[in-house]
Design a protein around this motif. Structure first.
Motif, PDB file in Angstrom:
ATOM      1  N   THR A  63       0.700  -1.116   0.008  1.00 29.44           N
ATOM      2  CA  THR A  63       0.080  -0.356  -0.084  1.00 29.44           C
ATOM      3  C   THR A  63       1.037   1.248  -0.375  1.00 29.44           C
ATOM      4  O   THR A  63       0.831   2.507  -0.803  1.00 29.44           O
ATOM      5  CB  THR A  63      -0.728   0.117   1.330  1.00 29.44           C
ATOM      6  OG1 THR A  63      -1.633  -1.211   1.216  1.00 29.44           O
ATOM      7  CG2 THR A  63      -1.845   1.069   1.146  1.00 29.44           C
ATOM      8  N   GLU A 115      -1.762  10.178   4.344  1.00 26.68           N
ATOM      9  CA  GLU A 115      -0.329  11.272   3.440  1.00 26.68           C
ATOM     10  C   GLU A 115       0.433  12.542   3.633  1.00 26.68           C
ATOM     11  O   GLU A 115       1.490  12.536   3.640  1.00 26.68           O
ATOM     12  CB  GLU A 115      -1.209  10.505   1.765  1.00 26.68           C
ATOM     13  CG  GLU A 115      -1.119   9.394   1.240  1.00 26.68           C
ATOM     14  CD  GLU A 115      -1.920   9.029   0.025  1.00 26.68           C
ATOM     15  OE1 GLU A 115      -1.130   9.403  -1.482  1.00 26.68           O
ATOM     16  OE2 GLU A 115      -3.139   9.692   0.138  1.00 26.68           O
ATOM     17  N   LEU A 136       1.181   4.008  -3.299  1.00 27.55           N
ATOM     18  CA  LEU A 136       0.394   5.143  -2.724  1.00 27.55           C
ATOM     19  C   LEU A 136       2.359   6.867  -2.578  1.00 27.55           C
ATOM     20  O   LEU A 136       2.221   7.628  -3.014  1.00 27.55           O
ATOM     21  CB  LEU A 136      -0.148   5.765  -1.185  1.00 27.55           C
ATOM     22  CG  LEU A 136      -1.050   5.218  -0.828  1.00 27.55           C
ATOM     23  CD1 LEU A 136      -1.151   5.278   0.916  1.00 27.55           C
ATOM     24  CD2 LEU A 136      -2.116   6.013  -1.284  1.00 27.55           C
ATOM     25  N   ARG A 171      -3.001   5.229  -7.600  1.00 30.04           N
ATOM     26  CA  ARG A 171      -3.148   5.692  -6.742  1.00 30.04           C
ATOM     27  C   ARG A 171      -4.823   6.068  -6.061  1.00 30.04           C
ATOM     28  O   ARG A 171      -5.109   6.377  -5.326  1.00 30.04           O
ATOM     29  CB  ARG A 171      -2.441   6.582  -6.181  1.00 30.04           C
ATOM     30  CG  ARG A 171      -1.649   6.483  -6.202  1.00 30.04           C
ATOM     31  CD  ARG A 171      -0.619   7.980  -5.710  1.00 30.04           C
ATOM     32  NE  ARG A 171       0.579   8.941  -6.755  1.00 30.04           N
ATOM     33  CZ  ARG A 171       1.424   7.842  -6.600  1.00 30.04           C
ATOM     34  NH1 ARG A 171       1.803   6.812  -6.357  1.00 30.04           N
ATOM     35  NH2 ARG A 171       2.680   8.349  -7.555  1.00 30.04           N
ATOM     36  N   ILE A 172      -5.505   7.112  -6.709  1.00 27.78           N
ATOM     37  CA  ILE A 172      -6.834   7.227  -6.302  1.00 27.78           C
ATOM     38  C   ILE A 172      -7.908   6.117  -6.023  1.00 27.78           C
ATOM     39  O   ILE A 172      -8.703   5.985  -5.024  1.00 27.78           O
ATOM     40  CB  ILE A 172      -7.785   7.950  -8.271  1.00 27.78           C
ATOM     41  CG1 ILE A 172      -6.474   9.281  -7.900  1.00 27.78           C
ATOM     42  CG2 ILE A 172      -9.042   8.231  -7.915  1.00 27.78           C
ATOM     43  CD1 ILE A 172      -7.381  10.117  -8.827  1.00 27.78           C
ATOM     44  N   LEU A 198      -9.320   2.373   0.660  1.00 31.01           N
ATOM     45  CA  LEU A 198      -9.209   2.413   2.199  1.00 31.01           C
ATOM     46  C   LEU A 198     -10.426   3.517   2.677  1.00 31.01           C
ATOM     47  O   LEU A 198     -10.774   3.215   3.902  1.00 31.01           O
ATOM     48  CB  LEU A 198      -7.584   4.096   2.233  1.00 31.01           C
ATOM     49  CG  LEU A 198      -6.682   2.454   1.919  1.00 31.01           C
ATOM     50  CD1 LEU A 198      -5.775   3.097   1.664  1.00 31.01           C
ATOM     51  CD2 LEU A 198      -6.832   1.091   2.365  1.00 31.01           C
ATOM     52  N   LYS A 199     -10.973   5.139   1.643  1.00 32.25           N
ATOM     53  CA  LYS A 199     -11.865   5.401   2.370  1.00 32.25           C
ATOM     54  C   LYS A 199     -12.834   4.819   3.066  1.00 32.25           C
ATOM     55  O   LYS A 199     -13.532   5.455   3.788  1.00 32.25           O
ATOM     56  CB  LYS A 199     -12.217   6.506   1.868  1.00 32.25           C
ATOM     57  CG  LYS A 199     -10.901   7.994   1.985  1.00 32.25           C
ATOM     58  CD  LYS A 199     -11.308   9.039   1.433  1.00 32.25           C
ATOM     59  CE  LYS A 199     -10.863   9.642  -0.398  1.00 32.25           C
ATOM     60  NZ  LYS A 199     -11.153  11.037  -0.973  1.00 32.25           N
ATOM     61  N   ASP A 237      -8.959   7.087   7.257  1.00 33.98           N
ATOM     62  CA  ASP A 237      -8.382   8.673   6.719  1.00 33.98           C
ATOM     63  C   ASP A 237      -6.645   8.783   6.212  1.00 33.98           C
ATOM     64  O   ASP A 237      -5.686   9.014   6.707  1.00 33.98           O
ATOM     65  CB  ASP A 237      -8.563   9.262   8.204  1.00 33.98           C
ATOM     66  CG  ASP A 237      -7.661  11.193   7.709  1.00 33.98           C
ATOM     67  OD1 ASP A 237      -8.397  11.557   6.713  1.00 33.98           O
ATOM     68  OD2 ASP A 237      -7.492  11.692   8.430  1.00 33.98           O
ATOM     69  N   ILE A 238      -6.780   8.092   5.156  1.00 40.48           N
ATOM     70  CA  ILE A 238      -5.866   7.870   3.972  1.00 40.48           C
ATOM     71  C   ILE A 238      -4.992   9.076   3.639  1.00 40.48           C
ATOM     72  O   ILE A 238      -4.105   9.376   4.035  1.00 40.48           O
ATOM     73  CB  ILE A 238      -5.785   6.619   3.029  1.00 40.48           C
ATOM     74  CG1 ILE A 238      -4.623   6.611   2.593  1.00 40.48           C
ATOM     75  CG2 ILE A 238      -6.983   7.823   1.778  1.00 40.48           C
ATOM     76  CD1 ILE A 238      -3.653   6.464   3.652  1.00 40.48           C
ATOM     77  N   GLU A 239      -5.741  10.278   3.389  1.00 44.21           N
ATOM     78  CA  GLU A 239      -5.306  11.593   2.615  1.00 44.21           C
ATOM     79  C   GLU A 239      -4.796  12.301   3.939  1.00 44.21           C
ATOM     80  O   GLU A 239      -3.936  13.048   4.212  1.00 44.21           O
ATOM     81  CB  GLU A 239      -6.690  12.189   2.470  1.00 44.21           C
ATOM     82  CG  GLU A 239      -6.791  11.931   0.553  1.00 44.21           C
ATOM     83  CD  GLU A 239      -8.324  12.252   0.443  1.00 44.21           C
ATOM     84  OE1 GLU A 239      -9.090  13.003   1.411  1.00 44.21           O
ATOM     85  OE2 GLU A 239      -7.952  12.147  -1.030  1.00 44.21           O
ATOM     86  N   ARG A 271      -7.254   5.544  -2.862  1.00 39.92           N
ATOM     87  CA  ARG A 271      -7.291   6.236  -1.630  1.00 39.92           C
ATOM     88  C   ARG A 271      -9.024   5.436  -1.155  1.00 39.92           C
ATOM     89  O   ARG A 271      -9.159   5.247  -0.231  1.00 39.92           O
ATOM     90  CB  ARG A 271      -7.256   7.061  -2.032  1.00 39.92           C
ATOM     91  CG  ARG A 271      -5.818   7.497  -1.685  1.00 39.92           C
ATOM     92  CD  ARG A 271      -5.851   9.350  -1.889  1.00 39.92           C
ATOM     93  NE  ARG A 271      -4.008   9.787  -2.438  1.00 39.92           N
ATOM     94  CZ  ARG A 271      -3.407   9.728  -3.061  1.00 39.92           C
ATOM     95  NH1 ARG A 271      -4.313  10.342  -4.461  1.00 39.92           N
ATOM     96  NH2 ARG A 271      -2.013  10.372  -3.787  1.00 39.92           N
ATOM     97  N   ARG A 272      -9.541   5.587  -2.988  1.00 38.06           N
ATOM     98  CA  ARG A 272     -11.217   5.343  -2.758  1.00 38.06           C
ATOM     99  C   ARG A 272     -11.616   4.078  -1.847  1.00 38.06           C
ATOM    100  O   ARG A 272     -12.330   4.179  -0.547  1.00 38.06           O
ATOM    101  CB  ARG A 272     -11.068   5.341  -3.965  1.00 38.06           C
ATOM    102  CG  ARG A 272     -13.344   5.231  -4.514  1.00 38.06           C
ATOM    103  CD  ARG A 272     -13.357   5.012  -5.337  1.00 38.06           C
ATOM    104  NE  ARG A 272     -13.028   6.759  -6.381  1.00 38.06           N
ATOM    105  CZ  ARG A 272     -12.567   6.001  -7.173  1.00 38.06           C
ATOM    106  NH1 ARG A 272     -12.730   5.180  -8.607  1.00 38.06           N
ATOM    107  NH2 ARG A 272     -12.188   7.730  -8.189  1.00 38.06           N
TER     108      ARG A 272
END
Ligand SMILES: [Zn+2]
Ligand SMILES: [Zn+2]
Length: 209
Positions: free
Chosen positions: A77, A109, A81, A91-92, A98-99, A104-106, A95-96
């Protein structure tokens, strides 16, 4: 070595110390020190230690979501990223996914740290240095002394700036501090970065080819 080494008084020592608190990674300092110095562990570069710090941060972020993962998935992962070879589309999707699992992946990061942060945390906040190797070359000794002063300046400027920022006295978001020492040769008017001058054995106008 005391406990809670990431703290100086009540405030976190730096960005790394703040994140250790935020993600409950206080134990990581001891491991960073041992591995950087190569004591009871293989000597590990700051670059690799930074990656591992960020992976532990990622693991803590995943643990706070509703997600089950296998051991190797943290590495994978993190790679998806951060690796330059991975496309933005991939990557998108990561993130999607994981969200959707309430990670809270953003935020995680945004919290990933740079090599310089880990280096400054080790040398500045934790006051760690590499064990002396046997080389007694006086040029190396001087270089080492001056570089540790430079790093100390970076660490102090970094933490003071961070404090002023947190008190809203200066307007800045994330930042990195750099300190260079330059030497001007008066004979030929060439300016040299100190480390390069030492490595080259002097100014080219004086050093015979
Ligand atoms: Zn620190
Ligand atoms: Zn010169």
């Amino acid at each position: 070595m005391t406990e809670n080494m990431g703290e100086v008084g009540g405030d976190p020592c730096c960005k790394a110390g703040r994140l250790e608190r935020k993600y409950d990674l206080m134990q990581i300092d001891e491991e960073l020190i041992a591995r950087w110095r190569g004591e009871g562990a293989e000597e590990t570069s700051v670059r690799v230690l930074t990656e591992e710090f960020n992976k532990e941060l990622l693991r803590a972020a995943l643990d706070r979501g509703d997600i089950n993962y296998f051991e190797g998935e943290i590495d994978n992962t993190y790679r998806l990223l951060t690796d330059d070879d991975v496309t933005e589309g991939v990557r998108i999707n990561v993130r999607r996914a994981l969200k959707r699992a309430n990670v809270d992946i953003e935020g995680a990061e945004d919290d990933f740290v740079s090599h310089q942060t880990i280096y400054n945390h080790l040398t500045g906040c934790l006051d760690v240095s590499k064990p002396q190797k046997e080389s007694k070359d006086p040029v190396d000794t001087v270089a080492g002394e001056i570089f540790s002063l430079q790093n100390r300046t970076v660490a102090v400027a970094d933490s003071k700036l961070e404090r002023l920022r947190d008190q809203n006295r200066i307007a800045i978001d994330e930042f990195d501090v750099f300190v260079d020492v330059n030497v001007l040769c008066k004979h030929c008017q060439t300016q040299h970065e100190l480390g390069r001058l030492l490595r080259n054995g002097g100014c080219t106008c004086q050093v015979e080819e």
